[in-house]
Design an enzyme around this catalytic site. Structure first.
Site, PDB file in Angstrom:
ATOM      1  N   CYS A 271       1.000  -1.634   0.434  1.00 62.15           N
ATOM      2  CA  CYS A 271      -0.297   0.192   0.166  1.00 62.15           C
ATOM      3  C   CYS A 271       1.247   1.121   0.360  1.00 62.15           C
ATOM      4  O   CYS A 271       1.387   2.037   0.728  1.00 62.15           O
ATOM      5  CB  CYS A 271      -1.407   0.174   1.325  1.00 62.15           C
ATOM      6  N   LEU A 272       1.029   2.222  -0.665  1.00 57.39           N
ATOM      7  CA  LEU A 272       1.460   3.488  -1.446  1.00 57.39           C
ATOM      8  C   LEU A 272       1.213   4.402  -0.745  1.00 57.39           C
ATOM      9  O   LEU A 272       2.270   4.618   0.652  1.00 57.39           O
ATOM     10  CB  LEU A 272       1.467   3.702  -2.744  1.00 57.39           C
ATOM     11  N   VAL A 273      -0.367   4.227  -0.930  1.00 57.29           N
ATOM     12  CA  VAL A 273      -0.203   5.454   0.258  1.00 57.29           C
ATOM     13  C   VAL A 273      -0.662   5.540   2.075  1.00 57.29           C
ATOM     14  O   VAL A 273      -0.470   6.491   2.957  1.00 57.29           O
ATOM     15  CB  VAL A 273      -1.992   6.242  -0.444  1.00 57.29           C
TER      16      VAL A 273
ATOM     17  N   TYR B 145      -7.313   8.086  -5.125  1.00 58.47           N
ATOM     18  CA  TYR B 145      -7.368   8.866  -4.021  1.00 58.47           C
ATOM     19  C   TYR B 145      -8.001  10.162  -3.505  1.00 58.47           C
ATOM     20  O   TYR B 145      -8.880  10.218  -4.902  1.00 58.47           O
ATOM     21  CB  TYR B 145      -6.197   9.329  -3.009  1.00 58.47           C
TER      22      TYR B 145
ATOM     23  N   ASN C  64     -11.655   0.356  -0.749  1.00 60.52           N
ATOM     24  CA  ASN C  64     -11.135   0.072  -1.442  1.00 60.52           C
ATOM     25  C   ASN C  64     -10.451  -1.284  -2.782  1.00 60.52           C
ATOM     26  O   ASN C  64     -10.508  -0.809  -3.825  1.00 60.52           O
ATOM     27  CB  ASN C  64      -9.944  -0.463  -0.491  1.00 60.52           C
TER      28      ASN C  64
ATOM     29  N   CYS D  73      -1.431   3.720  -7.447  1.00 59.75           N
ATOM     30  CA  CYS D  73      -1.606   2.721  -5.908  1.00 59.75           C
ATOM     31  C   CYS D  73      -1.351   1.731  -6.474  1.00 59.75           C
ATOM     32  O   CYS D  73      -2.200   1.383  -7.872  1.00 59.75           O
ATOM     33  CB  CYS D  73      -3.069   3.211  -5.917  1.00 59.75           C
ATOM     34  N   VAL D  74      -1.408   0.410  -6.185  1.00 59.71           N
ATOM     35  CA  VAL D  74      -1.131  -0.852  -6.569  1.00 59.71           C
ATOM     36  C   VAL D  74      -2.504  -1.421  -6.185  1.00 59.71           C
ATOM     37  O   VAL D  74      -2.480  -2.803  -7.080  1.00 59.71           O
ATOM     38  CB  VAL D  74       0.065  -1.689  -5.654  1.00 59.71           C
ATOM     39  N   GLN D  75      -3.642  -0.605  -5.981  1.00 61.13           N
ATOM     40  CA  GLN D  75      -4.706  -1.660  -5.736  1.00 61.13           C
ATOM     41  C   GLN D  75      -5.424  -1.577  -7.491  1.00 61.13           C
ATOM     42  O   GLN D  75      -6.474  -2.166  -7.742  1.00 61.13           O
ATOM     43  CB  GLN D  75      -5.588  -1.792  -4.652  1.00 61.13           C
TER      44      GLN D  75
END
Length: 233
Positions: free
Chosen positions: A63-65, A120, A150, A181-183
């Site tokens: 999770c980057l953020v 985001y 998410n 974001c990897v998501q």
């Protein structure tokens, strides 16, 4: 992390001899808010311990953020602390965070001015921009998609990304961060956006894959995964 990174490693297996297994431990989060991100990050030590039980060769914090919301430069502290967890478990392994991987990737690419797309809400997107700019990279233009759930982030159609980038002025940038974001899925649109803009395109997932391969001392090459994994770097 659990879709695009295995996809990239599988694509690499078609052209290079190394084979990979993928293991995951999950930190809980439902809504991408600062409070939930802090609670999520607090679970990272447990996850590192669980994964080191499997004697993995590299760990990736997805999770980057979550990292960037903890303050400027936090990826260095997190990577050091989580590596220490693996050492204490007698299973030492390097740790890559997607936040640190993205920052490092921009340095590898020589990108000092970028365009950025993030799923985001605007305050968190601003936090990400501030974090990246504290590392010496200017975010010239950006788009916040304002998706807080998410699971909805994961369901965002990557086919929408080229149109979103078309709405940004990328003429003066060195690179495009197609997904911070990897998501949020983006891999399927990377080649199209590179062709459309004439700029190298990177994502958090691509940057994480690059750094994981480097940590494994393997050639950071994946077909169809953009400039960073083309072999040019």
């Amino acid at each position: 992390m659990e879709t695009e990174i295995p996809a990239m490693l599988a694509a690499r297996q078609l052209i290079l001899p190394e084979r990979f297994t993928f293991h995951s431990a999950r930190m809980r989060m439902k809504h991408v808010t600062k409070d939930e991100l802090a609670a999520m990050d607090a679970q990272s030590d447990r996850c590192a311990l669980e994964l080191s039980d499997a004697r993995v060769d590299v760990l990736g914090y997805a999770c980057l953020v979550a990292i960037m919301s903890m303050g400027h430069g936090y990826h260095r502290e997190s990577e050091k602390r989580l590596h220490a967890v693996t050492v204490a478990n007698e299973a030492a392994a390097p740790v890559v965070t997607s936040a640190g991987a993205l920052v490092d990737a921009l340095g590898v690419m020589g990108a000092r001015r970028i365009a950025l797309v993030a799923p985001y809400m605007k305050p968190l997107t601003r936090m990400v921009i501030d974090y990246i700019e504290a590392e010496g990279v200017e975010v010239v233009t950006h788009k916040a998609l304002e998706i807080s759930n998410n699971l909805e982030v994961a369901a965002h159609d990557p086919a929408n990304l080229p149109g979103i980038v078309q709405g940004l002025d990328t003429s003066g940038v060195d690179a495009v961060v197609l997904s911070a974001c990897v998501q949020m899925p983006s891999l399927a649109s990377v080649a199209r956006v590179e062709a459309m803009t004439g700029k190298p395109v990177v994502t958090a997932a691509i940057a994480t894959t690059y750094q994981m391969l480097k940590a494994l001392e393997l050639a950071p090459i994946v077909p169809g995964a953009g400039a960073l994994l083309s072999g040019a770097y």
